[in-house]
Write an enzyme that holds these catalytic residues in place. Structure first.
Site, short mmCIF file in Angstrom:
data_model
loop_
_atom_site.label_atom_id
_atom_site.label_comp_id
_atom_site.label_asym_id
_atom_site.label_seq_id
_atom_site.Cartn_x
_atom_site.Cartn_y
_atom_site.Cartn_z
CB SER A 128 -4.47 0.31 0.50
OG SER A 128 -5.60 -0.50 0.66
CE1 TYR A 153 -3.23 -1.91 -4.95
CE2 TYR A 153 -4.66 -2.99 -3.35
CZ TYR A 153 -4.15 -1.84 -3.92
OH TYR A 153 -4.55 -0.62 -3.44
CE LYS A 157 -0.97 0.69 -3.28
NZ LYS A 157 -0.43 1.95 -3.82
#
Ligand code: UFG
Length: 355
Positions: A128, A153, A157
């Site tokens: 991302s 979150y 990544k």
């Protein structure tokens, strides 16, 4: 060996389902692995309606090591994996970090272990643009330094990218010492850094299905226009941008799906091995107000919205330099913002009809 059969984890989710459609239409065989925690099994019927082919769905929790390794043993003839499966809600990750670390990191480790058991060494991973945080210089290239993560979150990544890079490095080091296993192919991995995927398939048969109140802008807009939410809150108009609202690089989910097939095919390019990173965006940034204007223009709907205070953790502006993906993958996003907002609306209308 060229890829014929592909495992798509998270293949019933938003980006996953659009990628499965693209793969099937290009003649690949697809096995979906999904725990259906944030999607529905009926998505495979919609995929079959679009493509005329029904992908095989295995309902499996990839963060369960035994189940994951068993799944990879059964499907050891797959030549590549596209790993989408992950939890992705920023706010939820702040409230429940251990679930995010366990779910997103354990599943990656077990997928790699499962691939390691078979001859499958080709992986496309969903990363991302969140790894860039608020960059100093725009647009961001793949060499723009990554920033510390702003939520669990985003951290999953960042850590996942590191796990992949370390694994490739370890593999190369073992080979250099002559310790590579005989007949064992080198790893080939691409980590794709998505910008803001929105929109839906032109058939309006698949699209984004957020659980509960949407966190993201596009589903909030369509649900507000559909009368499911009273009003869209625009989080801040006092940013240092032309109209004061934050800027993102919105990309049509079908362009993103096409990029995954290009990425997977790139893994077979002679000479490529190891790991590489690609930005997947359009290269153009739009503000929140520009997205609203596009939605109103493309759909003819009037949107009820009001400006409120900033949302904590939001960055001001980001958009991608996409030269690397354009050049090496031979891929370019070509759908414009109005096509994105209109397709998202058609999907929402279709959902309403069924409800
Ligand atoms: N926005 C609103 N109102 C809303 C929802 C969003 O004004 O109801 C604004 C946000 O403030 C932001 C823009 O719309 O300026 C886009 O917000 P999204 O939530 O759709 O997307 P983000 O860029 O914030 O989130 C993305 C990805 C996440 C990722 C995050 C990291 O969706 O996966 O970037 O910053 F983690």
């Amino acid at each position: 060996m060229k890829v014929k059969k592909v495992i798509v984890t998270g293949g019933t989710g938003f980006i996953g389902s659009h990628t499965v459609v693209e793969l099937l239409q290009r003649g690949y065989d697809v096995i979906i692995a999904d725990d259906l925690s944030n999607s529905k099994a009926s998505v495979v019927d919609r995929i079959a309606e679009i493509t005329g082919k029904k992908p095989f769905l295995e309902v499996v929790d990839l963060s369960d090591r035994t189940a994951c390794l068993h799944f990879f043993k059964i499907h050891s003839d797959a030549e590549a994996v596209i790993h989408f499966a992950a939890a992705k809600a920023v706010g939820e990750s702040v409230l429940n970090p251990l679930h995010y670390y366990r779910n997103n990191l354990d599943s990656l480790l077990y997928v790699l272990e499962g691939m390691g058991q078979s001859a499958c060494r080709k992986l496309v991973y969903s990363s991302s643009c969140t790894v860039y945080g608020q960059p100093e210089h725009l647009p961001v290239t793949e060499d723009t330094p990554r920033q510390p993560a702003t939520c669990p979150y985003a951290n999953t990544k960042r850590i996942s990218e590191d796990i992949l890079a370390d694994m490739v490095h370890g593999d190369e080091a073992r080979r250099a010492k002559g310790e590579g296993m005989e007949g064992d192919n080198p790893w080939k991995i691409l980590a794709l850094r998505y910008f803001n995927p929105i929109g839906a398939h032109a058939s309006a048969l698949i699209g984004e299905l957020p659980n509960g109140v949407p966190n993201n802008l596009m589903p909030y807009i369509t649900q507000t226009a559909a009368g499911l939410r009273p009003c869209l809150q625009v989080f801040g108009d006092d940013y240092d941008t032309p109209d004061g609202t934050p800027i993102r690089d919105y990309i049509h989910v079908c362009d993103l799906a096409e990029a995954h097939v290009a990425a997977m095919e790139y893994l077979d390019k002679p000479g490529f091995e190891g790991i590489d990173f690609f930005n997947l965006g359009t290269g153009t940034g739009y503000s929140v107000l520009e997205v609203i204007q596009s939605f109103e223009r493309a759909t003819g709907q009037k949107l009820n919205y009001k400006i409120v205070g900033r949302r904590e953790g939001d960055i001001e502006q980001i958009w991608a330099n996409t030269d690397k993906a354009n050049r090496l993958l031979g891929w370019k996003a070509h759908r414009g913002l109005d096509e994105m907002t209109l397709s998202a609306w058609k999907w929402q209308e279709n959902l309403q009809k069924k409800a």
